[in-house]
Design a protein around this motif. Structure first.
Motif, PDB file in Angstrom:
ATOM      1  N   GLN A 166     -10.811  -1.177  15.652  1.00 53.64           N
ATOM      2  CA  GLN A 166     -11.795  -2.181  15.248  1.00 53.64           C
ATOM      3  C   GLN A 166     -11.910  -2.208  13.724  1.00 53.64           C
ATOM      4  OE1 GLN A 166     -15.758  -1.555  16.568  1.00 53.64           O
ATOM      5  NE2 GLN A 166     -16.285  -3.711  16.387  1.00 53.64           N
ATOM      6  N   THR A 167     -12.103  -1.009  13.144  1.00 53.75           N
ATOM      7  CA  THR A 167     -12.149  -0.950  11.683  1.00 53.75           C
ATOM      8  C   THR A 167     -11.214   0.112  11.132  1.00 53.75           C
ATOM      9  OG1 THR A 167     -14.002   0.561  11.838  1.00 53.75           O
ATOM     10  CG2 THR A 167     -14.527  -1.761  11.492  1.00 53.75           C
ATOM     11  N   SER A 168     -10.975   1.163  11.912  1.00 57.34           N
ATOM     12  CA  SER A 168     -10.199   2.259  11.333  1.00 57.34           C
ATOM     13  C   SER A 168      -8.699   1.998  11.411  1.00 57.34           C
ATOM     14  CB  SER A 168     -10.571   3.581  11.999  1.00 57.34           C
ATOM     15  OG  SER A 168     -10.298   3.518  13.367  1.00 57.34           O
ATOM     16  N   VAL A 169      -8.001   2.608  10.462  1.00 56.90           N
ATOM     17  CA  VAL A 169      -6.558   2.440  10.353  1.00 56.90           C
ATOM     18  C   VAL A 169      -5.926   3.822  10.331  1.00 56.90           C
ATOM     19  CG1 VAL A 169      -4.683   1.577   8.912  1.00 56.90           C
ATOM     20  CG2 VAL A 169      -6.840   0.319   9.023  1.00 56.90           C
ATOM     21  N   TYR A 170      -5.008   4.057  11.241  1.00 61.34           N
ATOM     22  CA  TYR A 170      -4.287   5.323  11.295  1.00 61.34           C
ATOM     23  C   TYR A 170      -2.809   5.059  11.066  1.00 61.34           C
ATOM     24  CZ  TYR A 170      -8.088   8.304  12.916  1.00 61.34           C
ATOM     25  OH  TYR A 170      -9.231   9.031  12.993  1.00 61.34           O
ATOM     26  N   ALA A 171      -2.165   6.003  10.371  1.00 59.04           N
ATOM     27  CA  ALA A 171      -0.726   5.873  10.177  1.00 59.04           C
ATOM     28  C   ALA A 171      -0.072   7.211  10.423  1.00 59.04           C
ATOM     29  CB  ALA A 171      -0.420   5.385   8.766  1.00 59.04           C
ATOM     30  N   LEU A 172       1.195   7.142  10.765  1.00 61.08           N
ATOM     31  CA  LEU A 172       1.940   8.328  11.131  1.00 61.08           C
ATOM     32  C   LEU A 172       3.176   8.381  10.258  1.00 61.08           C
ATOM     33  CD1 LEU A 172       1.853  10.464  13.367  1.00 61.08           C
ATOM     34  CD2 LEU A 172       3.278   8.948  14.717  1.00 61.08           C
ATOM     35  N   ASP A 173       3.506   9.563   9.698  1.00 61.64           N
ATOM     36  CA  ASP A 173       4.713   9.617   8.874  1.00 61.64           C
ATOM     37  C   ASP A 173       5.864  10.255   9.645  1.00 61.64           C
ATOM     38  OD1 ASP A 173       4.712  12.406   8.608  1.00 61.64           O
ATOM     39  OD2 ASP A 173       3.425  12.324   6.847  1.00 61.64           O
ATOM     40  N   GLU A 174       7.015  10.299   8.986  1.00 57.58           N
ATOM     41  CA  GLU A 174       8.212  10.752   9.688  1.00 57.58           C
ATOM     42  C   GLU A 174       8.190  12.247   9.980  1.00 57.58           C
ATOM     43  OE1 GLU A 174      11.375   9.302   7.257  1.00 57.58           O
ATOM     44  OE2 GLU A 174      11.281   7.303   8.110  1.00 57.58           O
ATOM     45  N   ASN A 175       7.302  12.989   9.336  1.00 54.41           N
ATOM     46  CA  ASN A 175       7.211  14.418   9.604  1.00 54.41           C
ATOM     47  C   ASN A 175       6.096  14.757  10.587  1.00 54.41           C
ATOM     48  OD1 ASN A 175       9.322  15.048   7.821  1.00 54.41           O
ATOM     49  ND2 ASN A 175       7.919  14.815   6.104  1.00 54.41           N
ATOM     50  N   ILE A 206       0.859  -1.178   0.000  1.00 55.63           N
ATOM     51  CA  ILE A 206       0.000   0.000   0.000  1.00 55.63           C
ATOM     52  C   ILE A 206       0.895   1.228   0.000  1.00 55.63           C
ATOM     53  CG2 ILE A 206      -1.602   1.331   1.426  1.00 55.63           C
ATOM     54  CD1 ILE A 206      -2.649  -1.545   2.240  1.00 55.63           C
ATOM     55  N   PRO A 207       0.835   2.032  -1.043  1.00 61.35           N
ATOM     56  CA  PRO A 207       1.739   3.188  -1.123  1.00 61.35           C
ATOM     57  C   PRO A 207       1.500   4.147   0.031  1.00 61.35           C
ATOM     58  CG  PRO A 207       0.550   2.855  -3.192  1.00 61.35           C
ATOM     59  CD  PRO A 207      -0.079   1.962  -2.197  1.00 61.35           C
ATOM     60  N   SER A 208       2.541   4.831   0.421  1.00 62.71           N
ATOM     61  CA  SER A 208       2.420   5.810   1.497  1.00 62.71           C
ATOM     62  C   SER A 208       1.777   7.074   0.935  1.00 62.71           C
ATOM     63  CB  SER A 208       3.794   6.104   2.066  1.00 62.71           C
ATOM     64  OG  SER A 208       4.657   6.489   1.028  1.00 62.71           O
ATOM     65  N   PRO A 209       1.338   7.985   1.818  1.00 61.68           N
ATOM     66  CA  PRO A 209       0.823   9.258   1.309  1.00 61.68           C
ATOM     67  C   PRO A 209       1.911   9.938   0.482  1.00 61.68           C
ATOM     68  CG  PRO A 209       0.415   9.038   3.666  1.00 61.68           C
ATOM     69  CD  PRO A 209       1.283   7.909   3.286  1.00 61.68           C
ATOM     70  N   PRO A 210       1.536  10.786  -0.474  1.00 59.38           N
ATOM     71  CA  PRO A 210       2.516  11.331  -1.412  1.00 59.38           C
ATOM     72  C   PRO A 210       3.689  11.985  -0.705  1.00 59.38           C
ATOM     73  CG  PRO A 210       0.303  12.163  -1.865  1.00 59.38           C
ATOM     74  CD  PRO A 210       0.178  11.266  -0.711  1.00 59.38           C
ATOM     75  N   LYS A 211       4.871  11.640  -1.101  1.00 54.11           N
ATOM     76  CA  LYS A 211       6.120  12.242  -0.609  1.00 54.11           C
ATOM     77  C   LYS A 211       6.328  12.072   0.887  1.00 54.11           C
ATOM     78  CE  LYS A 211       6.705  15.693  -4.197  1.00 54.11           C
ATOM     79  NZ  LYS A 211       5.323  15.868  -4.719  1.00 54.11           N
ATOM     80  N   GLN A 212       5.663  11.137   1.509  1.00 53.78           N
ATOM     81  CA  GLN A 212       5.860  10.916   2.934  1.00 53.78           C
ATOM     82  C   GLN A 212       6.261   9.471   3.158  1.00 53.78           C
ATOM     83  OE1 GLN A 212       5.880  13.312   4.958  1.00 53.78           O
ATOM     84  NE2 GLN A 212       4.641  14.904   3.978  1.00 53.78           N
ATOM     85  N   ARG A 213       7.103   9.321   4.162  1.00 57.73           N
ATOM     86  CA  ARG A 213       7.490   7.968   4.564  1.00 57.73           C
ATOM     87  C   ARG A 213       6.810   7.658   5.889  1.00 57.73           C
ATOM     88  NH1 ARG A 213      12.726   6.057   3.079  1.00 57.73           N
ATOM     89  NH2 ARG A 213      13.206   5.766   5.250  1.00 57.73           N
ATOM     90  N   LEU A 214       6.020   6.598   5.911  1.00 60.42           N
ATOM     91  CA  LEU A 214       5.313   6.235   7.140  1.00 60.42           C
ATOM     92  C   LEU A 214       6.295   5.654   8.142  1.00 60.42           C
ATOM     93  CD1 LEU A 214       2.087   4.612   5.694  1.00 60.42           C
ATOM     94  CD2 LEU A 214       2.402   6.925   6.555  1.00 60.42           C
ATOM     95  N   LYS A 215       5.962   5.825   9.419  1.00 67.21           N
ATOM     96  CA  LYS A 215       6.807   5.195  10.436  1.00 67.21           C
ATOM     97  C   LYS A 215       6.012   4.349  11.424  1.00 67.21           C
ATOM     98  CE  LYS A 215       6.964   8.804  13.925  1.00 67.21           C
ATOM     99  NZ  LYS A 215       7.775   9.648  14.779  1.00 67.21           N
ATOM    100  N   GLN A 216       4.711   4.596  11.552  1.00 68.98           N
ATOM    101  CA  GLN A 216       3.952   3.803  12.512  1.00 68.98           C
ATOM    102  C   GLN A 216       2.536   3.623  12.003  1.00 68.98           C
ATOM    103  OE1 GLN A 216       2.843   5.560  16.247  1.00 68.98           O
ATOM    104  NE2 GLN A 216       1.844   3.642  16.789  1.00 68.98           N
ATOM    105  N   VAL A 217       1.915   2.512  12.349  1.00 69.10           N
ATOM    106  CA  VAL A 217       0.543   2.267  11.956  1.00 69.10           C
ATOM    107  C   VAL A 217      -0.193   1.713  13.166  1.00 69.10           C
ATOM    108  CG1 VAL A 217       1.023  -0.054  11.074  1.00 69.10           C
ATOM    109  CG2 VAL A 217      -0.922   1.204  10.174  1.00 69.10           C
TER     110      VAL A 217
END
Lengths: 1157, 197
Positions: free
Chosen positions: A1035-1044, A1020-1031
């Motif tokens: 229950q159903t929702s998915v949150y991710a955090l990028d390096e910025n 699954i590609p990361s958001p544009p120009k961002q590198r994810l670091k944590q997910v």
């Protein structure tokens, strides 16, 4: 502390291991081979067998050793057929390696040795730098070699794609022969000695090992490319020596010593990260001219030696900078060999009795230790007849009937007890003779020795009778009549263990001869020992000596020499009198009221207080805690702080039932802590207090915490729903969620949550609502919660009496060496007057020299010296330097013309030892962990709890057998990935999401209770120009955090399409995120502005999260700053919904929009 | 006299009717007879010094010295807050002895008599005789306070009280020390006249 093992070889070439947790030597699992020498590291053990071949024994682990093979398929476009395999003559091979220079057809890639197997077939890698490629993984360019892109353009003339295939090392828990396929001319002659070390020269993940060997002809060989991922290495290369070497020893770091035939020692200089084989030899003379060195062994900073007269010597003044040391010191004892293991601990084999000795009292400050102590462990096979006396001794209960009972039945004195321990010959003979005839057969049937010298067989077989346990009455044993008689007498001065005599022969030829009386003792005879894989902490000694020392419980009362009849009389009378007394003094007064009903007591003391007015500074204050006990037994307390300002006496006071958290502060010089109330949380301005000593602070902290807990009636272990969090100092806090915390309407403001501290030191805690809680330390050690509470500074009342264990953690402190270039002298440590300090912290604002830098707080102590850190982002040159045009700038690992400054990072490890309700989950170190949250209403009786983790090397793991009763689980299941991962999270419906090191996300398909590891990864590609670091998945929702610091919510997730469609930006300014089973979202915000100051690391709760609006509306700010991590994944409780919910969505409590300052 | 309250009861009031009435004085502290305790810390210090003295007798102070400060604290906190399990978790170690011995080095005991001026008797006394026989309570009294026990044929004049009970003189001293010591690890033995009913 995890268990580790000591390796040893007995006189018959059998290899045994002794665990630090065990009292028995265990025969090596692969017992077919006989060995002359072994040399162990933590993961593996190298050995020279009696066939003179080199073997490696790789210990089994839940994580596979896998290596990726790659090949590139190259194509060129031509107008006729489009892209095709026909290349120009000047082009590379159509199948090549990455550079294109080597021909590499898929079927030409072979396994390096029979110890490997293919994991799967070749497949195309469709992941290109974190982005998925379409069209079969092709990447395009104008020409070879060039930059490839994933888009096909009009000028894309060539294309290539990467094929990958994994091979897996399969020969684990067995002796794998090192293939000798080297060039026959260069094939080393038979090996005579071997040593493994050097694992501290490079850090993970490379994990290189140095394997050195000495051939019979005295030449020294180095095994190339040995590492965790390549346990066999690739080839032997010769290292020139000034003389004929007989023995070699390689320490964990850069020490390497060898002994020469003539008795001097050779010391290798110049060993380092870039030159694992070193550069030159220097010679160290033996202690006396006629008394040559026979054996050396080195550690990190020590050298031990044995001379030809069996005396043991310690080398003074050895370290990295001076590997030769200064002088010899003679030690007590006579040994045939010594071996230095981890932590510079030392083992030896006694010259006379052939027992393994451990050097006691070796500490960093006293490396030579105090005394030799024989290891008294028995061998596993002897266990059957070393009956234990412990069963006779019952626990020391006071007046119970069972005491009386067993007192009567127990033998009347201690002699009798010991008789049971050593059963007479008649009792154990059957077992014995069976054992030995089996051994006999084995040694007759097996091994190259048997085939080579018939004499050897007799030698080998015979001493078995001298083996432990039975020799006390050898004459009685029936099988001594077999034609084996006595072992051949060999004069002991024939120098057993001397390399010159043992050369090619087996250890089986070692003389037993004159030492026969020792054979009669109850211990095995040893030839070789290696402690390279055995971690014994200086403060904690294994139970190998239990038979000899220590105060044993006084329960032997039972075996005192008293007649049973008497026992009954005096015991009975005491019991009876006590019963009567209790009746007389207590029972008749049951109806009396408690005399003390109300009480006020006060603890006072002197502390320092960080004053509220400017300029802020520490001022001396008197502090008093007043506790009241009301009629109902409930306690309440007030803390008064008396201070003087402008000659006027004033005070502030805090009701302890108003306090939300007491948190120790990170401070180099002061023992300080902060006290928050909801009001002070909003102001971002706690009451900061400092004590003069650690003890004083701990006393106050423990007392205040206890009072807070009492006034809120919180005690015992936290509930399974508890919310866990960790501060940047590593302190662990837990909060009991109230049902309205996640209420749809008017949720409880999270600054009113009460947090209490748990003992221990962690970086990450994860929990689920079945009470399974895991933690990760700064050193990546995994810990599981034991169900206790307290520990750390909470001794006595605030602590459970059981389930508290010692916990340690290690982290590194970093400082930077900065230099500026000038045209005359090049780079020097003289900067411009405007420059930063030449030794500084990462920002350059603080001066940090090697000498002045202290551990982060007074709880930490240094455990290593300063060393250059090569693993900094941006890369370094060979000496660890990073270059830039000026401070501060972005640094790169190579020098260009425009670079005028450079810096390098130095790291030093420090360690903290504390206690808490945590037990280590050995042996794999983890970077991230996630436990399946329990969605409300589900019942998963029986099936185990899903737990996923990422190891510190980036392997994805799935824990098997985790349940509420066994929260630690049983074993790891390795889930293959194409690249190292950094973060993983599992949602309530078994949705597993993960983040790879390249910053893109992956979804694992088909994970279910019956298929815990799922089947394949979806990229699954990361958001544009961002590198994810944590997910984090709820229950159903998915949150991710990028390096910025941007927080993203996955949109478009449906049951049929769990991968979702796009990322929606939720907020910036976020450090870490936790999504719970109610899809509640909690984060640690980077910066939050309060009315009085700014705080970093604040717990925040997302408001307005609704099923149809999973990204929520605003933030509610809770406790902070200085918080690092939070887990709300155990909290599945929610107050019943009110009926008005559907009418209008509740307004967010605080400011809309992202939190920022 | 800084005696444990149970001992005071045994010694002075064992024959009085229950409940025991105590008079608490708030002024004219008898400075001549008693040491004034200005704070809780002093009481703690006194208690710990008793423990240390007892361990000096039992194990040459080895056990108590090997303990950490927090263990010492736990002993005191356990006692102070009437939490036996907290207290015993640590105190257990003080009640152990080497496997090769049959008991402590010396038994920490004090014998109190109301009839003499002397505050108490305390001497070195081993739990095991030279021949390996265990010493009993009777042996101890015979040795250090022969007046307390009645002659073979004579009338019983005294009671030997520990914790409000009269253990048999045949009870092994080591056992008593392990099981009937006061929290300060001493065996406080009261010799009181036989009540004349």
């Amino acid at each position: 502390m995890p268990n580790s093992v000591l390796w040893a070889v007995d006189l018959f070439g059998r290899v045994y291991t002794l665990s630090t947790a065990s009292q028995y030597w265990e025969l090596c699992k692969d017992g077919q081979l006989e060995f002359k020498r072994v040399s162990a590291a933590t993961q593996c053990c190298w050995g020279i067998a009696c066939d003179n071949q080199v073997y490696v024994y790789v210990c089994a682990s839940d994580v596979a050793i896998r290596r990726r093979e790659e090949a590139y398929e190259n194509q060129r476009w031509n107008p006729m057929g489009g892209f095709c395999e026909k290349l120009l003559l000047s082009d590379r091979w159509s199948w090549s390696d990455v550079s294109g220079l080597q021909h590499r057809p898929l079927d030409g890639v072979a396994l390096p040795s029979p110890h490997w197997e293919w994991e799967s077939d070749w497949y195309v890698d469709e992941n290109f730098g974190g982005e998925p490629t379409e069209k079969g993984g092709w990447t395009y360019a104008i020409d070879f070699p060039a930059t490839y892109t994933r888009d096909k353009k009009w000028n894309s003339c060539v294309r290539r794609r990467k094929w990958i295939r994994y091979r897996r090392y399969k020969s684990r828990d067995t002796w794998a022969k090192i293939p000798s396929k080297d060039d026959p001319k260069q094939l080393p002659d038979p090996f005579n000695d071997l040593s493994v070390g050097g694992w501290e020269i490079t850090e993970e993940p490379s994990g290189r090992l140095s394997v050195w060997a000495v051939s019979v002809q005295g030449r020294v060989w180095y095994r190339e490319d040995v590492s965790h991922s390549n346990p066999e290495g690739s080839s032997w290369s010769l290292v020139d020596t000034p003389g004929e070497v007989v023995q070699i020893s390689c320490g964990p770091h850069d020490l390497l010593w060898a002994t020469l035939w003539e008795g001097q020692a050779l010391v290798r200089e110049g060993i380092g990260r870039n030159s694992p084989t070193g550069s030159c030899w220097s010679i160290v003379e033996p202690p006396g001219p006629e008394n040559g060195i026979m054996h050396v062994s080195v550690g990190v900073g020590v050298v031990w030696a044995v001379t030809k007269d069996r005396k043991v010597w310690f080398r003074r003044g050895v370290n990295s900078h001076n590997p030769c040391g200064t002088s010899w010191i003679e030690m007590v004892g006579e040994m045939t060999m010594v071996n230095v293991g981890l932590n510079d601990q030392v083992w030896g084999i006694g010259c006379e009795d052939r027992a393994v000795y451990f050097r006691q009292g070796v500490t960093p400050s006293e490396l030579s230790g105090k005394t030799w102590k024989a290891i008294m462990a028995a061998r596993e096979c002897d266990r059957s007849h070393s009956g234990s006396s412990s069963s006779l001794l019952s626990a020391g209960c006071f007046f119970g009937d069972e005491v009386k009972g067993s007192g009567e039945s127990a033998p009347s004195d201690t002699d009798a007890t010991s008789e049971v321990e050593r059963p007479g010959p008649g009792q154990h003979l059957p077992v014995e003779s069976l054992d030995n005839s089996r051994n006999l057969k084995e040694s007759l049937a097996s091994g190259p020795v048997a085939s080579r010298t018939a004499e050897g067989v007799i030698e080998n077989a015979c001493p078995t009778e001298g083996g432990p346990g039975l020799a006390s009455t050898p004459a009685v044993l029936p099988w001594t009549n077999i034609d084996l008689k006595e072992p051949k007498k060999v004069p002991s001065h024939s120098a057993a263990g001397f390399p010159e005599t043992t050369g090619l022969s087996s250890m089986g030829l070692l003389p037993l001869g004159l030492e026969e009386p020792y054979g009669a003792e109850d211990h095995p005879l040893w030839a070789w020992v290696s402690g390279g894989g055995c971690a014994v902490e200086a403060c904690y000694v294994p139970k190998w000596f239990a038979a000899q020392s220590g105060l044993s419980p006084s329960v032997q009362t039972l075996s005192l020499s008293i007649m049973p009849a008497q026992t009954a009389a005096w015991r009975k009378q005491i019991l009876q009198q006590l019963t009567e007394r209790t009746k007389r003094e207590l029972e008749n007064f049951r109806h009396y009221e408690q005399a003390v009903e109300q009480s006020v007591w006060v603890k006072t003391g002197t502390l320092q207080w960080w004053c509220d007015w400017k300029p802020h500074k520490w001022v001396d204050v008197r502090v008093a805690l007043e506790q009241f006990t009301g009629h109902d037994g409930a306690r309440d307390s007030i803390l008064f702080i008396y201070y003087v300002v402008h000659g006027e006496k004033k005070y502030i006071h805090v009701f302890l039932n108003d306090v939300t958290v007491l948190v120790p502060l990170l401070s180099e010089g002061k023992h300080s802590f902060a006290l928050y109330t909801p009001e002070r949380t909003r102001q971002r301005w706690p009451v900061r207090l400092a004590a003069a000593t650690e003890q004083d602070m701990n006393d106050w902290l423990a007392l205040l915490s206890l009072s807070c807990c009492e006034s809120r009636k919180v005690h015992g272990r936290p509930s399974p729903q508890a919310i866990w969090s960790v501060t940047c100092k590593g302190d662990i806090f837990v909060s009991e969620p109230s049902p309205d915390l996640e209420a749809q309407e008017h949720p409880l403001p999270c600054d009113q949550m009460f947090w209490r501290q748990m003992g221990g030191h962690l970086r990450v805690v994860e929990a689920n609502s079945q009470g399974v809680v895991w933690g990760l330390g700064y050193d990546h050690t995994a810990w599981v919660y034991t169900g206790g509470y307290g520990g750390g500074c909470f001794q006595g009342l605030a602590s459970s009496t059981s389930n508290i264990y010692t916990q340690s953690d290690v982290k590194s402190v970093y400082i930077y060496e900065n230099q500026r270039w000038n045209p005359v002298t090049g780079y020097t440590s003289r900067g411009l007057p405007t420059d930063r300090y030449m030794w500084s912290d990462a920002t350059g604002l603080q001066e940090c020299t090697k000498a002045s830098t202290k551990p982060p707080s007074l709880q930490w102590t240094w455990v290593s010296d300063w060393s250059v850190d090569f693993s900094v982002p941006g890369g370094t040159d060979q000496e660890g330097w990073q270059y830039a045009s000026d401070f501060p700038a972005s640094y790169h690992g190579y020098k260009t013309m425009k670079d005028f400054v450079r810096r390098r990072c130095w790291a030093r490890k420090c360690k903290l030892v504390t206690s808490g309700p945590w037990l280590e989950v050995a042996p794999i170190a983890l970077r991230d962990v996630s436990i399946i949250p329990e969605s409300p209403g589900t019942d998963r009786n029986g099936s185990s709890i899903a737990l996923w983790a990422v190891s510190d090397k980036g392997d994805v793991l799935c824990r098997l057998g985790v349940s509420a009763l066994n929260p630690a689980g049983s074993s790891w299941l390795h889930v293959g990935t194409d690249q190292p991962f950094t973060s993983v999270s599992i949602g309530a419906c078994y949705q597993v999401w993960a983040v790879a090191r390249d910053g893109s996300a992956f979804y694992r398909g088909s994970v279910s209770p019956s298929r815990p590891a799922g089947d394949c990864w979806y990229h699954i590609p990361s958001p544009p120009k961002q590198r994810l670091k944590q997910v984090s998945v709820g229950q159903t929702s998915v949150y991710a955090l990028d390096e910025n610091g941007n927080l993203w919510c996955r949109q478009g997730i449906t049951p049929s399409y769990p991968q979702g469609s796009s990322w929606e930006h939720v907020s910036n300014n976020v450090c870490s995120v936790s999504v719970g089973p109610l899809d509640q979202v909690w984060v640690i915000a980077d910066k939050v502005q309060g009315s009085r100051s700014l705080s970093r690391g604040t717990v925040c709760h997302r408001t307005g999260v609704q099923p149809h609006e999973p990204s929520g509306q605003g933030w509610d700010y809770g406790i902070g700053g200085g918080w690092d991590h939070i887990s709300v994944r155990a909290n599945a409780t929610r107050a019943p919904r009110s009926s008005s919910r559907e009418q209008e969505p509740s307004a967010p409590k605080e400011a809309l929009g992202p939190a920022c300052c | 006299m800084h005696y444990p309250i149970g001992l005071l009861f045994d010694l002075l009031a064992s024959s009085s009717a229950l409940p025991w009435n105590i008079t608490v004085h708030f002024k004219s502290f008898p400075e001549k007879d008693l040491l004034h305790c200005p704070s809780k810390d002093v009481i703690e210090a006194h208690f710990m010094s008793c423990m240390k003295e007892a361990d000096a007798l039992k194990h040459k102070s080895q056990v108590i010295n090997e303990m950490q400060k927090k263990d010492h604290k736990q002993l005191w906190m356990g006692l102070q807050n009437d939490r036996f399990d907290q207290f015993w978790a640590i105190n257990r170690k003080l009640m152990e002895y080497p496997a090769e011995e049959n008991g402590f080095r010396y038994i920490p005991f004090r014998i109190y008599q109301t009839t003499t001026e002397r505050p108490f008797i305390q001497k070195l006394f081993r739990p095991v005789a030279a021949d390996g026989q265990l010493h009993t309570l009777g042996d101890l009294l015979k040795e250090v306070c022969p007046s307390a026990i009645a002659p073979e044929d004579g009338e019983k004049k005294n009671q030997v009280m520990i914790h409000g009970i009269e253990p048999m003189l045949e009870t092994p001293l080591q056992w008593l020390s392990e099981h009937l010591s006061y929290p300060d690890n001493f065996l406080h033995i009261s010799i009181i006249p036989q009540p004349t009913d």
